[in-house]
Design a protein around this motif. Structure first.
Motif, PDB file in Angstrom:
ATOM      1  N   UNK A 120     -74.077  27.015   2.682  1.00 30.53           N
ATOM      2  CA  UNK A 120     -75.155  27.818   3.251  1.00 30.53           C
ATOM      3  C   UNK A 120     -75.378  27.505   4.719  1.00 30.53           C
ATOM      4  N   UNK A 121     -75.290  26.241   5.065  1.00 33.69           N
ATOM      5  CA  UNK A 121     -75.466  25.842   6.464  1.00 33.69           C
ATOM      6  C   UNK A 121     -74.355  26.409   7.329  1.00 33.69           C
ATOM      7  N   UNK A 122     -73.125  26.372   6.824  1.00 32.46           N
ATOM      8  CA  UNK A 122     -72.010  26.910   7.587  1.00 32.46           C
ATOM      9  C   UNK A 122     -72.185  28.395   7.872  1.00 32.46           C
ATOM     10  N   UNK A 123     -72.603  29.143   6.850  1.00 29.02           N
ATOM     11  CA  UNK A 123     -72.805  30.589   7.017  1.00 29.02           C
ATOM     12  C   UNK A 123     -73.972  30.858   7.965  1.00 29.02           C
ATOM     13  N   UNK A 124     -75.078  30.139   7.768  1.00 23.23           N
ATOM     14  CA  UNK A 124     -76.275  30.374   8.580  1.00 23.23           C
ATOM     15  C   UNK A 124     -76.036  30.048  10.047  1.00 23.23           C
ATOM     16  N   UNK A 125     -75.431  28.905  10.312  1.00 19.51           N
ATOM     17  CA  UNK A 125     -75.192  28.506  11.700  1.00 19.51           C
ATOM     18  C   UNK A 125     -74.150  29.420  12.347  1.00 19.51           C
ATOM     19  N   UNK A 126     -73.104  29.763  11.595  1.00 18.44           N
ATOM     20  CA  UNK A 126     -72.098  30.670  12.138  1.00 18.44           C
ATOM     21  C   UNK A 126     -72.696  32.022  12.503  1.00 18.44           C
ATOM     22  N   UNK A 127     -73.560  32.542  11.623  1.00 20.27           N
ATOM     23  CA  UNK A 127     -74.204  33.827  11.897  1.00 20.27           C
ATOM     24  C   UNK A 127     -75.141  33.724  13.097  1.00 20.27           C
ATOM     25  N   UNK A 128     -75.891  32.631  13.165  1.00 17.34           N
ATOM     26  CA  UNK A 128     -76.809  32.446  14.287  1.00 17.34           C
ATOM     27  C   UNK A 128     -76.077  32.357  15.614  1.00 17.34           C
ATOM     28  N   UNK A 129     -74.981  31.632  15.628  1.00 13.67           N
ATOM     29  CA  UNK A 129     -74.202  31.510  16.865  1.00 13.67           C
ATOM     30  C   UNK A 129     -73.526  32.827  17.228  1.00 13.67           C
ATOM     31  N   UNK A 130     -73.168  33.614  16.225  1.00 15.95           N
ATOM     32  CA  UNK A 130     -72.569  34.910  16.511  1.00 15.95           C
ATOM     33  C   UNK A 130     -73.581  35.814  17.226  1.00 15.95           C
ATOM     34  N   UNK A 131     -74.822  35.765  16.776  1.00 13.22           N
ATOM     35  CA  UNK A 131     -75.870  36.544  17.440  1.00 13.22           C
ATOM     36  C   UNK A 131     -76.037  36.073  18.884  1.00 13.22           C
ATOM     37  N   UNK A 132     -76.073  34.749  19.079  1.00 11.47           N
ATOM     38  CA  UNK A 132     -76.187  34.210  20.441  1.00 11.47           C
ATOM     39  C   UNK A 132     -75.001  34.623  21.304  1.00 11.47           C
ATOM     40  N   UNK A 133     -73.816  34.631  20.727  1.00  9.33           N
ATOM     41  CA  UNK A 133     -72.616  35.010  21.463  1.00  9.33           C
ATOM     42  C   UNK A 133     -72.701  36.470  21.905  1.00  9.33           C
ATOM     43  N   UNK A 134     -73.197  37.331  21.025  1.00 16.40           N
ATOM     44  CA  UNK A 134     -73.314  38.749  21.359  1.00 16.40           C
ATOM     45  C   UNK A 134     -74.398  38.986  22.408  1.00 16.40           C
ATOM     46  N   UNK A 135     -75.458  38.176  22.359  1.00 15.56           N
ATOM     47  CA  UNK A 135     -76.545  38.333  23.323  1.00 15.56           C
ATOM     48  C   UNK A 135     -76.194  37.734  24.679  1.00 15.56           C
ATOM     49  N   UNK A 175     -66.657  28.910  19.991  1.00 15.45           N
ATOM     50  CA  UNK A 175     -67.856  28.105  19.770  1.00 15.45           C
ATOM     51  C   UNK A 175     -68.552  28.519  18.478  1.00 15.45           C
ATOM     52  N   UNK A 176     -68.574  29.822  18.216  1.00 12.83           N
ATOM     53  CA  UNK A 176     -69.199  30.343  16.993  1.00 12.83           C
ATOM     54  C   UNK A 176     -68.514  29.766  15.756  1.00 12.83           C
ATOM     55  N   UNK A 177     -67.190  29.829  15.754  1.00 17.32           N
ATOM     56  CA  UNK A 177     -66.426  29.353  14.597  1.00 17.32           C
ATOM     57  C   UNK A 177     -66.561  27.845  14.421  1.00 17.32           C
ATOM     58  N   UNK A 178     -66.477  27.114  15.535  1.00 17.31           N
ATOM     59  CA  UNK A 178     -66.581  25.663  15.437  1.00 17.31           C
ATOM     60  C   UNK A 178     -67.968  25.238  14.978  1.00 17.31           C
ATOM     61  N   UNK A 179     -69.009  25.910  15.467  1.00 23.09           N
ATOM     62  CA  UNK A 179     -70.369  25.581  15.049  1.00 23.09           C
ATOM     63  C   UNK A 179     -70.537  25.772  13.547  1.00 23.09           C
TER      64      UNK A 179
END
Length: 229
Positions: free
Chosen positions: A134-149, A158-162
């Motif tokens: 769950x942490x992997x999915x949540x953090x990956x999704x959160x970083x993906x949003x940051x990457x898009x913004x 960075x998204x994948x590694x996070x």
């Protein structure tokens, strides 16, 4: 003490043996492809991070730290191999500001397989494994949003590694996940500020974020593993 020395030696040697992997991903050519589309025959050049084998001391320090943690043998082995992979990734990122998908994917496989084995052998519970996923999915999704913004701030690497580093953090607790993220951004921000003040960089200078993700995760894992039950 002896365990830490052994861990440092083993991971240091393994990192040295993995130097060709770093060279393959961190080497760049001195000149671009010609206008006719013919690739240049100029010899590859490498970053000082690669020439000085930065991944070797990084892996050695990580190996010493992992062996000092009060963890079971499967979890310890998983963290040790993950630390080796992270040392390679950090060196490549410092050299060329890129986190190769193959290395990140290999790291993900090692961590997931290790955590699953630790669960099956009784070093953790299925709840721990579920929280890690769950942490992997949540953090990956959160970083993906940051990457898009902020596409100029974070890359997909960075998204994948996070997301991958969130797996072992989630195994311990959600607090460890939060600590790892906070430490990553705080250390990254402090280093960026120091470079700005020293006029070694400006606001447009790209700064590799992978090393700070790795540092934050390592500190958070160490704190979580050493915390009293």
């Amino acid at each position: 003490m002896w365990g830490s020395l052994l861990g440092a030696l083993l991971l240091g040697v393994a990192a040295w043996a993995s130097t060709p992997v770093v060279l393959r991903h961190a080497s760049s050519r001195t000149s671009r492809t010609s206008r006719t589309g013919t690739a240049s025959s100029a010899p590859p050049t490498t970053s000082p991070w690669v020439r000085r084998r930065a991944h070797v001391p990084l892996a050695a320090v990580a190996g010493a730290g992992v062996m000092a943690l009060p963890a079971g043998p499967v979890l310890t082995a998983t963290l040790a191999v993950a630390a080796l992979g992270l040392a390679l990734l950090v060196t490549v990122d410092l050299a060329v500001h890129r986190l190769p998908d193959r290395l990140v994917a290999a790291l993900a496989v090692v961590v997931l397989a290790g955590l699953l084995a630790a669960t099956l052998l009784g070093e953790g519970t299925w709840s721990d494994l579920g929280r890690a996923a769950g942490a992997g999915v949540a953090v990956g999704a959160g970083f993906l949003v940051l990457c898009l913004l902020t596409p100029s701030g974070l890359g997909l690497g960075d998204v994948k590694l996070a997301g991958v580093l969130a797996l072992p953090l989630g195994w311990f607790s959600w607090s460890a996940v939060l600590a790892g993220l906070v430490l990553s951004f705080v250390t990254g921000g402090l280093v960026a500020l120091a470079l700005l003040l020293a006029r070694r960089a400006d606001r447009r200078t790209p700064i590799a974020f992978g090393p700070f993700l790795g540092l934050g995760a390592a500190l958070a894992v160490a704190a979580a593993a050493m915390a009293p039950a």
